[in-house]
Design a protein around this motif. Sequence first.
Motif, mmCIF file in Angstrom:
data_model
loop_
_atom_site.group_PDB
_atom_site.id
_atom_site.type_symbol
_atom_site.label_atom_id
_atom_site.label_comp_id
_atom_site.label_asym_id
_atom_site.label_seq_id
_atom_site.Cartn_x
_atom_site.Cartn_y
_atom_site.Cartn_z
ATOM 1 N N GLU A 50 -14.615 -3.914 -7.100
ATOM 2 C CA GLU A 50 -14.480 -2.832 -6.121
ATOM 3 C C GLU A 50 -13.104 -2.174 -6.161
ATOM 4 N N ARG B 123 -9.845 -3.773 0.176
ATOM 5 C CA ARG B 123 -11.061 -2.985 0.077
ATOM 6 C C ARG B 123 -10.767 -1.613 -0.507
ATOM 7 N N THR C 215 -19.256 -10.112 5.198
ATOM 8 C CA THR C 215 -17.893 -9.641 4.986
ATOM 9 C C THR C 215 -17.848 -8.229 4.396
ATOM 10 N N LYS C 216 -18.952 -7.785 3.781
ATOM 11 C CA LYS C 216 -18.974 -6.420 3.256
ATOM 12 C C LYS C 216 -18.881 -5.399 4.384
ATOM 13 N N LEU C 217 -19.157 -5.836 5.617
ATOM 14 C CA LEU C 217 -19.054 -4.967 6.781
ATOM 15 C C LEU C 217 -17.600 -4.704 7.142
ATOM 16 N N SER D 253 -19.281 1.190 10.380
ATOM 17 C CA SER D 253 -20.064 0.348 9.475
ATOM 18 C C SER D 253 -21.297 -0.272 10.132
ATOM 19 N N TYR E 184 -12.005 -9.411 1.047
ATOM 20 C CA TYR E 184 -13.432 -9.182 1.247
ATOM 21 C C TYR E 184 -14.057 -8.195 0.262
ATOM 22 N N GLY E 185 -13.298 -7.697 -0.669
ATOM 23 C CA GLY E 185 -13.833 -6.743 -1.626
ATOM 24 C C GLY E 185 -14.877 -7.363 -2.544
ATOM 25 N N GLU E 186 -15.850 -6.548 -2.949
ATOM 26 C CA GLU E 186 -16.854 -6.998 -3.916
ATOM 27 C C GLU E 186 -16.227 -7.039 -5.310
#
Length: 212
Positions: free
Chosen positions: A190, A164, A42-44, A52, A185-187
């Motif tokens: 983030e 994001r 999901t970081k993609l 990406s 989907y953000g870390e």
Amino acid sequence: MTRTVFLDLDGTLVDSAPGILGTLEESFDELGLTWPGDAIGTKLLGPPLYESLPPIVGEEAAARVLSVYRQRYREHGLLKSTPYPGIEELLRALVAAGTRLALATSKAEPAARAILENQGWTELFETITGDTVDAQRPSKAAVVGEAVRRLGGASPDAVMVGDRLHDVVGSRAHGLPCLGAGWGYGEPGELIGAGAAAVCDTPGELRAALLG
């Protein structure tokens, strides 16, 4: 002027990861290429895949994969996007309160329109803006700028909502604060690290933040 809310799509309104990542893996398999495994997740998601994916698999392989991916995603992948719980209620409450809604996504605009149509949301948005099919809006700033142009400007209290850092940075380029969709989907950290005005953990919290 009526308040304007700009909304991201993937990871904000819908969970599109199963459709995107599943179609990517299918495309790798079809081409006989090795799936990169944990390097793709999901970081993609967030920036366009044509930006990406190449750092992970290389320019040549990415071009081959994306050529297959785009066709397969149009055929069936985009239909695997599912709304997050509470999003439909949020959108309809905002419209009922007189808010102008604008979609601003880095997904190709035809795919974004198809996803909204599949959910029955098209009529809720005054504009649906995404990347062009020939990648002429490669940044979130470019997408947001086009959405603002189509609306003839944004209200002084306009806000962006996204999951994001690209949403935060892209909206800031046009003087818009960004509320973070913490369910996306953000870390961890983030969104705040990028300068989000606040992060809402659920669509219900976002509804309260936007409507008081």
